[in-house]
Design a protein around this motif. Sequence first.
Motif, PDB file in Angstrom:
ATOM      1  N   PRO A  28       0.832  -1.203   0.000  1.00  0.00           N
ATOM      2  CA  PRO A  28       0.000   0.000   0.000  1.00  0.00           C
ATOM      3  C   PRO A  28       0.875   1.265   0.000  1.00  0.00           C
ATOM      4  CG  PRO A  28      -0.705  -1.536   1.702  1.00  0.00           C
ATOM      5  CD  PRO A  28       0.588  -2.047   1.161  1.00  0.00           C
ATOM      6  N   LYS A  29       0.338   2.324  -0.553  1.00  0.00           N
ATOM      7  CA  LYS A  29       1.056   3.595  -0.641  1.00  0.00           C
ATOM      8  C   LYS A  29       1.516   4.059   0.745  1.00  0.00           C
ATOM      9  CE  LYS A  29       0.610   8.317  -2.270  1.00  0.00           C
ATOM     10  NZ  LYS A  29      -0.293   9.320  -2.838  1.00  0.00           N
ATOM     11  N   GLU A  30       0.653   3.883   1.734  1.00  0.00           N
ATOM     12  CA  GLU A  30       0.962   4.281   3.114  1.00  0.00           C
ATOM     13  C   GLU A  30       2.221   3.581   3.631  1.00  0.00           C
ATOM     14  OE1 GLU A  30      -1.092   3.216   7.367  1.00  0.00           O
ATOM     15  OE2 GLU A  30      -2.418   3.796   5.740  1.00  0.00           O
ATOM     16  N   LEU A  31       2.355   2.290   3.328  1.00  0.00           N
ATOM     17  CA  LEU A  31       3.523   1.532   3.761  1.00  0.00           C
ATOM     18  C   LEU A  31       4.768   2.002   3.024  1.00  0.00           C
ATOM     19  CD1 LEU A  31       4.924  -0.698   5.348  1.00  0.00           C
ATOM     20  CD2 LEU A  31       4.106  -2.330   3.627  1.00  0.00           C
ATOM     21  N   ASN A  32       4.668   2.205   1.714  1.00  0.00           N
ATOM     22  CA  ASN A  32       5.812   2.708   0.953  1.00  0.00           C
ATOM     23  C   ASN A  32       6.302   4.039   1.502  1.00  0.00           C
ATOM     24  OD1 ASN A  32       5.890   0.547  -0.799  1.00  0.00           O
ATOM     25  ND2 ASN A  32       4.679   1.553  -2.369  1.00  0.00           N
ATOM     26  N   GLU A  33       5.367   4.935   1.799  1.00  0.00           N
ATOM     27  CA  GLU A  33       5.743   6.248   2.348  1.00  0.00           C
ATOM     28  C   GLU A  33       6.430   6.102   3.696  1.00  0.00           C
ATOM     29  OE1 GLU A  33       2.027   8.344   2.322  1.00  0.00           O
ATOM     30  OE2 GLU A  33       2.184   8.815   0.177  1.00  0.00           O
ATOM     31  N   ARG A  34       5.940   5.192   4.515  1.00  0.00           N
ATOM     32  CA  ARG A  34       6.565   4.982   5.830  1.00  0.00           C
ATOM     33  C   ARG A  34       7.989   4.449   5.691  1.00  0.00           C
ATOM     34  NH1 ARG A  34       4.383   1.205  10.753  1.00  0.00           N
ATOM     35  NH2 ARG A  34       6.035   1.765  12.190  1.00  0.00           N
ATOM     36  N   LEU A  35       8.183   3.487   4.793  1.00  0.00           N
ATOM     37  CA  LEU A  35       9.519   2.926   4.578  1.00  0.00           C
ATOM     38  C   LEU A  35      10.493   3.997   4.077  1.00  0.00           C
ATOM     39  CD1 LEU A  35       8.556  -0.465   2.908  1.00  0.00           C
ATOM     40  CD2 LEU A  35       9.470  -0.139   5.218  1.00  0.00           C
ATOM     41  N   LEU A  36      10.033   4.818   3.133  1.00  0.00           N
ATOM     42  CA  LEU A  36      10.899   5.868   2.607  1.00  0.00           C
ATOM     43  C   LEU A  36      11.182   6.953   3.648  1.00  0.00           C
ATOM     44  CD1 LEU A  36       9.525   6.230  -1.015  1.00  0.00           C
ATOM     45  CD2 LEU A  36      11.756   5.323  -0.319  1.00  0.00           C
ATOM     46  N   LYS A  37      10.195   7.221   4.496  1.00  0.00           N
ATOM     47  CA  LYS A  37      10.403   8.221   5.544  1.00  0.00           C
ATOM     48  C   LYS A  37      11.491   7.771   6.515  1.00  0.00           C
ATOM     49  CE  LYS A  37       8.009  10.764   9.160  1.00  0.00           C
ATOM     50  NZ  LYS A  37       6.778  10.926   9.919  1.00  0.00           N
ATOM     51  N   VAL A  38      11.485   6.500   6.855  1.00  0.00           N
ATOM     52  CA  VAL A  38      12.453   5.976   7.815  1.00  0.00           C
ATOM     53  C   VAL A  38      13.819   5.745   7.182  1.00  0.00           C
ATOM     54  CG1 VAL A  38      12.992   4.061   9.364  1.00  0.00           C
ATOM     55  CG2 VAL A  38      10.655   4.936   9.249  1.00  0.00           C
ATOM     56  N   TYR A  39      13.841   5.098   6.016  1.00  0.00           N
ATOM     57  CA  TYR A  39      15.118   4.658   5.432  1.00  0.00           C
ATOM     58  C   TYR A  39      15.492   5.361   4.131  1.00  0.00           C
ATOM     59  CZ  TYR A  39      15.007   1.059   8.931  1.00  0.00           C
ATOM     60  OH  TYR A  39      14.982   0.403  10.129  1.00  0.00           O
ATOM     61  N   GLY A  40      14.735   6.371   3.721  1.00  0.00           N
ATOM     62  CA  GLY A  40      15.002   7.056   2.469  1.00  0.00           C
ATOM     63  C   GLY A  40      16.156   8.040   2.532  1.00  0.00           C
ATOM     64  N   GLU A  41      16.550   8.432   3.729  1.00  0.00           N
ATOM     65  CA  GLU A  41      17.664   9.364   3.895  1.00  0.00           C
ATOM     66  C   GLU A  41      18.578   8.861   4.998  1.00  0.00           C
ATOM     67  OE1 GLU A  41      16.446  13.390   4.539  1.00  0.00           O
ATOM     68  OE2 GLU A  41      14.909  13.296   2.998  1.00  0.00           O
ATOM     69  N   GLU A  42      19.853   9.182   4.861  1.00  0.00           N
ATOM     70  CA  GLU A  42      20.825   8.820   5.893  1.00  0.00           C
ATOM     71  C   GLU A  42      20.573   9.650   7.154  1.00  0.00           C
ATOM     72  OE1 GLU A  42      23.362   6.652   6.088  1.00  0.00           O
ATOM     73  OE2 GLU A  42      23.600   6.015   4.028  1.00  0.00           O
ATOM     74  N   PRO A  43      20.634   9.031   8.323  1.00  0.00           N
ATOM     75  CA  PRO A  43      20.461   9.773   9.580  1.00  0.00           C
ATOM     76  C   PRO A  43      21.800  10.387  10.011  1.00  0.00           C
ATOM     77  CG  PRO A  43      20.632   7.453  10.038  1.00  0.00           C
ATOM     78  CD  PRO A  43      20.697   7.599   8.550  1.00  0.00           C
ATOM     79  N   VAL A  44      22.111  11.549   9.474  1.00  0.00           N
ATOM     80  CA  VAL A  44      23.409  12.191   9.745  1.00  0.00           C
ATOM     81  C   VAL A  44      23.563  12.387  11.234  1.00  0.00           C
ATOM     82  CG1 VAL A  44      24.770  14.267   9.284  1.00  0.00           C
ATOM     83  CG2 VAL A  44      23.295  13.317   7.512  1.00  0.00           C
ATOM     84  N   PRO A  45      24.657  12.102  11.862  1.00  0.00           N
ATOM     85  CA  PRO A  45      25.954  11.699  11.334  1.00  0.00           C
ATOM     86  C   PRO A  45      26.114  10.189  11.232  1.00  0.00           C
ATOM     87  CG  PRO A  45      26.208  12.113  13.645  1.00  0.00           C
ATOM     88  CD  PRO A  45      24.751  12.375  13.295  1.00  0.00           C
ATOM     89  N   TYR A  46      25.056   9.434  11.402  1.00  0.00           N
ATOM     90  CA  TYR A  46      25.127   7.978  11.320  1.00  0.00           C
ATOM     91  C   TYR A  46      24.947   7.535   9.873  1.00  0.00           C
ATOM     92  CZ  TYR A  46      24.199   8.754  16.229  1.00  0.00           C
ATOM     93  OH  TYR A  46      24.242   9.210  17.512  1.00  0.00           O
TER      94      TYR A  46
END
Length: 70
Positions: A28-46
């Motif tokens: 579902p679109k909602e799940l895709n958005e959640r996955l990208l929100k969490v793992y779509g960008e690097e958590p700087v400085p990690y």
Amino acid sequence: MATLTPKEIQKIEEYYYWVGYKTWIPFPKELNERLLKVYGEEPVPYSWTDQDIFEGTRKIIFDYFSNHSK
């Protein structure tokens, strides 16, 4: 440097389809958005490793479907 992309989500969908979770596909679109929100960008400085993303997305996906299948 590892991040999750829509193309990687498609690969994850294919994986779950072939291991037997055919009713989950497409995500579902909602799940895709959640996955990208969490793992779509690097958590700087990690930084994420491929294993971090695999385990984290697995937990999010199973949690999502266990809560939405009732």
